[in-house]
Scaffold this motif. Structure first.
Motif, PDB file in Angstrom:
ATOM      1  N   ASP A   1      -2.910   5.579  -6.054  1.00  0.00           N
ATOM      2  CA  ASP A   1      -2.749   7.019  -6.203  1.00  0.00           C
ATOM      3  C   ASP A   1      -1.429   7.222  -6.956  1.00  0.00           C
ATOM      4  O   ASP A   1      -0.362   6.919  -6.433  1.00  0.00           O
ATOM      5  CB  ASP A   1      -2.690   7.687  -4.836  1.00  0.00           C
ATOM      6  CG  ASP A   1      -2.474   9.183  -4.904  1.00  0.00           C
ATOM      7  OD1 ASP A   1      -2.180   9.714  -5.998  1.00  0.00           O
ATOM      8  OD2 ASP A   1      -2.604   9.835  -3.855  1.00  0.00           O
TER       9      ASP A   1
ATOM     10  N   GLU B   1       0.360   9.630  -7.506  1.00  0.00           N
ATOM     11  CA  GLU B   1       1.290  10.569  -6.889  1.00  0.00           C
ATOM     12  C   GLU B   1       2.125   9.939  -5.772  1.00  0.00           C
ATOM     13  O   GLU B   1       3.237  10.384  -5.493  1.00  0.00           O
ATOM     14  CB  GLU B   1       0.522  11.763  -6.309  1.00  0.00           C
ATOM     15  CG  GLU B   1      -0.278  12.541  -7.326  1.00  0.00           C
ATOM     16  CD  GLU B   1       0.592  13.375  -8.247  1.00  0.00           C
ATOM     17  OE1 GLU B   1       1.595  13.914  -7.760  1.00  0.00           O
ATOM     18  OE2 GLU B   1       0.249  13.470  -9.439  1.00  0.00           O
ATOM     19  N   THR B   2       1.597   8.894  -5.125  1.00  0.00           N
ATOM     20  CA  THR B   2       2.279   8.368  -3.942  1.00  0.00           C
ATOM     21  C   THR B   2       2.502   6.858  -3.946  1.00  0.00           C
ATOM     22  O   THR B   2       3.349   6.373  -3.203  1.00  0.00           O
ATOM     23  CB  THR B   2       1.480   8.707  -2.670  1.00  0.00           C
ATOM     24  OG1 THR B   2       0.167   8.143  -2.786  1.00  0.00           O
ATOM     25  CG2 THR B   2       1.380  10.212  -2.470  1.00  0.00           C
TER      26      THR B   2
END
Length: 71
Positions: free
Chosen positions: A38, A40-41
């Motif tokens: 992911d 974003e993370t």
């Protein structure tokens, strides 16, 4: 991610893997990992060493893998 990394490297603990890997195999691993991650993370940190003699491995606490040397 664990299953993917275990195909290329030796599992050390939690999210830590080590081993000798060619540049081609490393690129392959990174590309496959990007499809799982992911953006974003998640992140991957890769440490490279050009010469094994510069590495010293010290484990404090329980050794979770019985490898004696860092490849």
């Amino acid at each position: 991610m664990l299953k993917l990394c275990r195909q290329y490297l030796n599992w050390i603990q939690n999210s830590v893997f080590e081993g000798e890997i060619t540049e081609v195999k490393l690129k392959e691993l990174v590309e496959k990992a990007k499809h799982i991650m992911d953006d974003e993370t998640d992140s991957i940190i890769i440490f490279k060493s050009r010469q094994e003699k510069w590495l010293e491995k010290q484990v404090v606490g329980l050794e979770k893998n019985d490898l004696d040397t860092f490849l």
